[in-house]
Design a protein around this motif. Structure first.
Motif, PDB file in Angstrom:
ATOM      1  N   PHE A 121      44.476  38.931  40.615  1.00  0.00           N
ATOM      2  CA  PHE A 121      45.937  38.779  40.575  1.00  0.00           C
ATOM      3  C   PHE A 121      46.582  39.972  41.261  1.00  0.00           C
ATOM      4  O   PHE A 121      45.985  41.048  41.376  1.00  0.00           O
ATOM      5  CB  PHE A 121      46.443  38.644  39.136  1.00  0.00           C
ATOM      6  CG  PHE A 121      46.290  39.894  38.308  1.00  0.00           C
ATOM      7  CD1 PHE A 121      47.313  40.834  38.234  1.00  0.00           C
ATOM      8  CD2 PHE A 121      45.121  40.134  37.590  1.00  0.00           C
ATOM      9  CE1 PHE A 121      47.176  41.986  37.468  1.00  0.00           C
ATOM     10  CE2 PHE A 121      44.978  41.293  36.826  1.00  0.00           C
ATOM     11  CZ  PHE A 121      46.001  42.205  36.773  1.00  0.00           C
ATOM     12  N   GLY A 122      47.802  39.784  41.753  1.00  0.00           N
ATOM     13  CA  GLY A 122      48.513  40.864  42.426  1.00  0.00           C
ATOM     14  C   GLY A 122      49.602  40.334  43.330  1.00  0.00           C
ATOM     15  O   GLY A 122      49.966  39.154  43.284  1.00  0.00           O
ATOM     16  N   LEU A 123      50.094  41.211  44.191  1.00  0.00           N
ATOM     17  CA  LEU A 123      51.176  40.849  45.100  1.00  0.00           C
ATOM     18  C   LEU A 123      50.672  40.522  46.505  1.00  0.00           C
ATOM     19  O   LEU A 123      51.405  39.948  47.308  1.00  0.00           O
ATOM     20  CB  LEU A 123      52.204  41.989  45.173  1.00  0.00           C
ATOM     21  CG  LEU A 123      52.775  42.474  43.836  1.00  0.00           C
ATOM     22  CD1 LEU A 123      53.833  43.543  44.090  1.00  0.00           C
ATOM     23  CD2 LEU A 123      53.349  41.324  43.024  1.00  0.00           C
ATOM     24  N   LYS A 124      49.429  40.892  46.793  1.00  0.00           N
ATOM     25  CA  LYS A 124      48.876  40.654  48.128  1.00  0.00           C
ATOM     26  C   LYS A 124      48.368  39.221  48.272  1.00  0.00           C
ATOM     27  O   LYS A 124      47.960  38.593  47.295  1.00  0.00           O
ATOM     28  CB  LYS A 124      47.758  41.651  48.407  1.00  0.00           C
ATOM     29  CG  LYS A 124      48.246  43.096  48.436  1.00  0.00           C
ATOM     30  CD  LYS A 124      47.114  44.067  48.718  1.00  0.00           C
ATOM     31  CE  LYS A 124      47.628  45.509  48.743  1.00  0.00           C
ATOM     32  NZ  LYS A 124      46.531  46.488  48.965  1.00  0.00           N
ATOM     33  N   GLU A 125      48.351  38.724  49.506  1.00  0.00           N
ATOM     34  CA  GLU A 125      48.004  37.329  49.758  1.00  0.00           C
ATOM     35  C   GLU A 125      46.579  36.981  49.366  1.00  0.00           C
ATOM     36  O   GLU A 125      46.263  35.824  49.103  1.00  0.00           O
ATOM     37  CB  GLU A 125      48.210  37.006  51.250  1.00  0.00           C
ATOM     38  CG  GLU A 125      49.671  36.979  51.686  1.00  0.00           C
ATOM     39  CD  GLU A 125      49.827  36.502  53.119  1.00  0.00           C
ATOM     40  OE1 GLU A 125      48.872  35.872  53.639  1.00  0.00           O
ATOM     41  OE2 GLU A 125      50.881  36.754  53.717  1.00  0.00           O
ATOM     42  N   GLY A 154      43.709  42.769  41.926  1.00  0.00           N
ATOM     43  CA  GLY A 154      43.169  42.880  43.270  1.00  0.00           C
ATOM     44  C   GLY A 154      43.919  43.838  44.165  1.00  0.00           C
ATOM     45  O   GLY A 154      43.457  44.157  45.268  1.00  0.00           O
ATOM     46  N   ASP A 155      45.080  44.338  43.698  1.00  0.00           N
ATOM     47  CA  ASP A 155      45.846  45.312  44.472  1.00  0.00           C
ATOM     48  C   ASP A 155      45.422  46.741  44.177  1.00  0.00           C
ATOM     49  O   ASP A 155      45.712  47.655  44.954  1.00  0.00           O
ATOM     50  CB  ASP A 155      47.344  45.174  44.166  1.00  0.00           C
ATOM     51  CG  ASP A 155      47.939  43.872  44.686  1.00  0.00           C
ATOM     52  OD1 ASP A 155      47.222  43.132  45.391  1.00  0.00           O
ATOM     53  OD2 ASP A 155      49.109  43.597  44.374  1.00  0.00           O
ATOM     54  N   CYS A 156      44.763  46.949  43.058  1.00  0.00           N
ATOM     55  CA  CYS A 156      44.341  48.287  42.636  1.00  0.00           C
ATOM     56  C   CYS A 156      43.034  48.668  43.344  1.00  0.00           C
ATOM     57  O   CYS A 156      42.093  47.869  43.369  1.00  0.00           O
ATOM     58  CB  CYS A 156      44.135  48.312  41.123  1.00  0.00           C
ATOM     59  SG  CYS A 156      43.393  49.826  40.480  1.00  0.00           S
ATOM     60  N   PRO A 157      42.946  49.857  43.924  1.00  0.00           N
ATOM     61  CA  PRO A 157      41.706  50.255  44.607  1.00  0.00           C
ATOM     62  C   PRO A 157      40.476  50.175  43.701  1.00  0.00           C
ATOM     63  O   PRO A 157      39.402  49.753  44.142  1.00  0.00           O
ATOM     64  CB  PRO A 157      41.989  51.707  45.024  1.00  0.00           C
ATOM     65  CG  PRO A 157      43.476  51.792  45.128  1.00  0.00           C
ATOM     66  CD  PRO A 157      43.999  50.881  44.070  1.00  0.00           C
ATOM     67  N   TYR A 158      40.629  50.548  42.446  1.00  0.00           N
ATOM     68  CA  TYR A 158      39.499  50.450  41.519  1.00  0.00           C
ATOM     69  C   TYR A 158      39.205  48.996  41.171  1.00  0.00           C
ATOM     70  O   TYR A 158      38.054  48.630  40.912  1.00  0.00           O
ATOM     71  CB  TYR A 158      39.776  51.258  40.254  1.00  0.00           C
ATOM     72  CG  TYR A 158      39.668  52.746  40.468  1.00  0.00           C
ATOM     73  CD1 TYR A 158      38.422  53.373  40.509  1.00  0.00           C
ATOM     74  CD2 TYR A 158      40.800  53.535  40.650  1.00  0.00           C
ATOM     75  CE1 TYR A 158      38.315  54.748  40.706  1.00  0.00           C
ATOM     76  CE2 TYR A 158      40.707  54.904  40.849  1.00  0.00           C
ATOM     77  CZ  TYR A 158      39.460  55.504  40.875  1.00  0.00           C
ATOM     78  OH  TYR A 158      39.352  56.860  41.077  1.00  0.00           O
ATOM     79  N   GLY A 159      40.246  48.159  41.168  1.00  0.00           N
ATOM     80  CA  GLY A 159      40.033  46.731  40.950  1.00  0.00           C
ATOM     81  C   GLY A 159      39.241  46.111  42.086  1.00  0.00           C
ATOM     82  O   GLY A 159      38.327  45.301  41.857  1.00  0.00           O
TER      83      GLY A 159
END
Length: 512
Positions: A280-284, A259-264
């Motif tokens: 998944f990712g580092l953002k809330e 979810g942190d990747c622009p393409y994601g």
């Protein structure tokens, strides 16, 4: 060293395990445009390489990037092919052989291979992992976390194939359908009910997984790579998207997406509502999130927030990007109904992946790391990670592949000069392209004041880097990772970065 010839022999042995006689007419149902001599023909295998034809085989004449399978029809017939299948088959030649004309030979192969082997993809729970970087680490880690005594898990990927009761050296990340389906069938015979598979953009575009039932599709990231093949990032993304949105065949039940990747983020917005999405990712905003990350030279520690609650994870994997890889694996396990707390207890025992941040220790007082990083993003991540855990200087040996995306060479050099204290640019699978031409493109990325040398001999470049390393320094040898050859003029020349480092360190110890 596992050569390509050895790989072919191993695959032949696997195919012989399932050499059934199957009616060709039934296999080709719905694929035929024209046919000759098809009545009651029984075939014993489906092959795309004439060297692997045995009496009774059906040979698919497929046009590739470098060669055209139609040029090997006579060789296939001489070896005993019972049927020829392709888009431009001469129906009048070879009168004693069955012939089928199809619209798309690759899609026909995928459908017929699935039928021939009894649709094993529908009897095994397949996790398909795609993305520019991290596929091998995530697939290998996920298999490690899933496996239990008496419960093997299959694996198809860049380094090796695990088939339940046997292991084969990898020939390509995502094999041709003619090899892929017998692998899945072999997994079932070996006791596997689950399999983890790397799905490359080439494999998707070339219909190697067309129509395959992928239960869980995983999107790790998308950064520049393979633009020599896909031409632009949009086309690259469109290929990856096919295993998520139904263009490849059936929709996956679950999509696990960075979810942190622009393409994601774009992929999440474009998926149909019947696909369950886990981000998944580092953002809330992500369902699986890492926070309070502490990176050390021995691994990482962070707090995992997930549907199972919050818990502390200690991982032996180095770097922030491996935190993302671990998040993807945890999300996969959750989607398969596994206990996250039980699974993460097994992380400490994970030994890593061949050629992925692999340390070479011969008692020297500096660190040497061999990694597969061969894209700008992967190289940037590797250098950044090593910078965080290295007291001294970071030295880099890297190269850019021949006959591949020329545009990334400049970027790779920029990343190298920005991230390392000293750089040696060298050969990395030049293939048929002159090394001077590759270096010319790379030099466009040189920055003012950077300390970079261009050395044609990879062994010499590694030796020079080791000579410069002092106590507390780190030497990163990037690009080849687990590979044990240099590809030059269609020839695989034995060359393993890890073995070369060991040899050089031993030699240097003798002359000190």
């Amino acid at each position: 060293m596992n050569t390509k010839k050895q790989n072919i022999r191993s695959l032949k042995e696997m195919h012989q395990r399932f050499s059934d006689k199957v009616n060709l007419n039934g296999l080709a149902e719905g694929e035929k445009v024209e046919e000759r001599n098809l009545s009651d023909v029984q075939v014993t295998s489906l092959v795309t390489d004439s060297r692997r034809v045995t009496p009774g085989s059906a040979f698919f004449a497929i046009r590739g990037l470098r060669t055209n399978g139609e040029e090997y029809i006579e060789d296939a017939v001489e070896r005993g092919a019972k049927a020829l299948i392709g888009e431009n088959i001469n129906l009048e030649e070879n009168p004693g052989v069955a012939k089928i004309q199809v619209k798309d030979s690759r899609r026909a192969l995928a459908k017929m291979a699935k039928r021939y082997h009894g649709s094993p993809d529908e009897s095994i729970n397949i996790v398909g992992i795609t993305g520019t970087n991290g596929k091998t680490t995530v697939s290998t880690l996920t298999r490690h976390l899933l496996e239990e005594p008496g419960r093997p898990v299959g694996l198809i990927g860049t380094v090796r194939y695990h088939l339940g009761d046997r292991e084969l050296p990898s020939f390509r990340t995502t094999p041709e359908a003619a090899d892929l389906y017998p692998m899945l069938r072999s997994m079932l015979a070996g006791g596997c009910s689950e399999a983890v598979m790397e799905v490359s953009s080439h494999g998707i575009h070339q219909s190697r997984v067309a129509g395959m039932q992928i239960e869980i599709a995983v999107f790790l990231n998308l950064t520049r790579d393979h633009l020599d093949y896909h031409k632009n990032m949009e086309s690259y993304f469109v290929e990856k998207r096919k295993i998520f949105n139904g263009e490849n065949g059936k929709l996956p039940k679950i999509a696990i997406i960075n979810g942190d990747c622009p393409y994601g983020k774009r992929l999440i917005e474009e998926l149909p509502p019947q696909v369950r999405i886990l981000s998944f990712g580092l953002k809330e905003s992500n369902l699986f999130r890492a926070k309070n990350i502490n990176l050390e030279s021995t691994g990482a520690e962070f707090v995992l927030d997930s549907p199972a609650g919050s818990m502390v994870i200690k991982s032996p994997l180095l770097g922030r990007y491996n935190v993302m890889n671990l998040l993807a694996s945890v999300a996969i396990l959750h989607s398969m109904g596994r206990s996250i707390p039980d699974s993460i207890r097994k992380i400490a025992a994970f030994e890593g992946v061949d050629g992925r941040m692999e340390s070479v220790d011969k008692g020297q007082d500096y660190n040497v790391v061999v990694d597969y990083a061969h894209t700008p993003d992967a190289l940037r991540n590797a250098l950044s990670m090593l910078r965080e855990c290295t007291e001294g200087k970071v030295h880099l040996v890297f190269g850019c592949g021949g006959d591949r995306d020329k545009g990334k060479r400049l970027e790779m050099t920029k990343v190298a000069c920005a991230g390392a204290d000293r750089v040696w640019a060298t050969a990395d699978n030049p293939r048929t392209e002159p090394l001077d031409d590759i270096f010319k493109d790379m030099k466009k990325g040189q920055t003012r004041g950077s300390r970079i040398s261009f050395v044609g001999d990879r062994r010499r470049a590694i030796s020079l880097a080791l000579d410069q390393a002092e106590s507390g320094d780190c030497v990163l040898i990037a690009g080849k990772g687990h590979e044990c050859f240099q590809e030059v003029q269609y020839t695989a020349i034995p060359f393993d970065d890890r073995e070369v480092v060991r040899e050089l360190i031993n030699i240097k110890a003798l002359v000190q």
